[in-house]
Design an enzyme around this catalytic site. Structure first.
Site, PDB file in Angstrom:
ATOM      1  N   ASP A   7      51.223  52.418  24.856  1.00 53.33           N
ATOM      2  CA  ASP A   7      50.631  51.247  24.235  1.00 53.33           C
ATOM      3  C   ASP A   7      49.318  51.693  23.584  1.00 53.33           C
ATOM      4  O   ASP A   7      48.834  52.801  23.850  1.00 53.33           O
ATOM      5  CB  ASP A   7      50.385  50.186  25.319  1.00 53.33           C
ATOM      6  CG  ASP A   7      49.633  48.983  24.800  1.00 53.33           C
ATOM      7  OD1 ASP A   7      50.086  48.401  23.802  1.00 53.33           O
ATOM      8  OD2 ASP A   7      48.590  48.646  25.383  1.00 53.33           O
ATOM      9  N   ASP A   9      46.163  49.223  22.387  1.00 57.49           N
ATOM     10  CA  ASP A   9      44.982  48.468  22.824  1.00 57.49           C
ATOM     11  C   ASP A   9      44.888  48.416  24.342  1.00 57.49           C
ATOM     12  O   ASP A   9      45.817  47.967  25.016  1.00 57.49           O
ATOM     13  CB  ASP A   9      45.043  47.043  22.271  1.00 57.49           C
ATOM     14  CG  ASP A   9      45.040  47.014  20.754  1.00 57.49           C
ATOM     15  OD1 ASP A   9      43.964  47.122  20.164  1.00 57.49           O
ATOM     16  OD2 ASP A   9      46.139  46.890  20.178  1.00 57.49           O
ATOM     17  N   ASP A 170      49.036  48.806  29.855  1.00 62.29           N
ATOM     18  CA  ASP A 170      47.942  48.211  30.622  1.00 62.29           C
ATOM     19  C   ASP A 170      48.157  46.741  30.972  1.00 62.29           C
ATOM     20  O   ASP A 170      47.306  46.154  31.641  1.00 62.29           O
ATOM     21  CB  ASP A 170      46.627  48.334  29.845  1.00 62.29           C
ATOM     22  CG  ASP A 170      46.587  47.454  28.607  1.00 62.29           C
ATOM     23  OD1 ASP A 170      45.646  46.649  28.467  1.00 62.29           O
ATOM     24  OD2 ASP A 170      47.489  47.567  27.764  1.00 62.29           O
TER      25      ASP A 170
END
Length: 221
Positions: A7, A9, A170
């Site tokens: 991922d 961000d 995250d």
């Protein structure tokens, strides 16, 4: 081919401050001032532009009108594109960790819910786009995470094997994506949710990028 998909961000880079600033440009343009805080609301920032706009309008009105969010979203994207990396930084050790994976024979890719063009610009500006063999954004395919199709496409574009791949992320979106794709997930603990991501029951947690190689080796060899 063993593949590690990331991922963006909140995983590769801390983009929260710039995202919040772009959302606040929308609210300021409407005469409301800054409704979001760069630190306190960072976890919402990592869930996307619409999530930030929704939160701001809820604080203002108690509810968020979907039409109002839709109207401001293009303005948010324009503001973010105009100042995409003023405060954004790579997480410590990230570049070295990814370079080490490449030297060890792994393929690497990015699968993000940020629009592809913006993700390309950001990774290029930060000097790390060349570390990743493919980049799949929110609009690369007709669907986005947590649908597994973008993840599968990322693995395919680097010639990887789905069975020998994993996703580093995250948020719950990344956990759901990995589960839908039938692969392991590694969730970082240096984002705003900290070790709270353990509640999502990923196959592994990552406290620092120095540990990435060992975690990947344990999960996919």
């Amino acid at each position: 081919m063993r593949t590690v998909v990331f991922d963006l961000d909140g995983t590769l880079a801390d983009t929260g401050h710039d995202l919040i600033a772009a959302a606040n440009r929308c609210f300021s343009g409407l005469g409301h001032g800054d409704l979001l805080d760069p630190e306190y609301d960072k976890s919402t920032a990592f869930r996307g532009g619409r999530a930030m706009l929704k939160l701001g309008f809820e604080r203002l009105n108690g509810v968020a009108d979907s039409a109002e969010i839709d109207a401001q979203f293009p303005i948010f994207l324009e503001a973010y594109a105009a100042d995409i990396d003023r405060y954004t930084v790579l997480y410590p050790g990230m570049a070295d960790a990814v370079e080490s994976l490449l030297k060890s024979g792994y393929q690497t890719a990015i699968c993000t819910n940020k629009p592809e063009a913006l993700a390309e610009v950001l990774m290029t500006n930060l000097g790390v786009r060349g570390l990743f063999g493919a980049l799949i954004g929110a609009d690369t395919l007709p669907v986005r995470k947590p649908d597994p199709a973008p993840y599968n496409e990322a693995v395919s574009r680097v010639g990887g094997s789905l069975k020998k791949s994993l996703l580093v992320g995250d948020t719950s979106t990344d956990r759901q994506t990995a589960r839908a794709a039938g692969v392991a997930s590694v969730l970082v603990t240096f984002g705003p949710d900290g070790r709270g991501v353990a509640d999502l029951s990923p196959e592994a947690l990552l406290d620092h990028y120095d540990d990435l190689g060992d975690v990947v080796q344990r999960l996919i060899g």
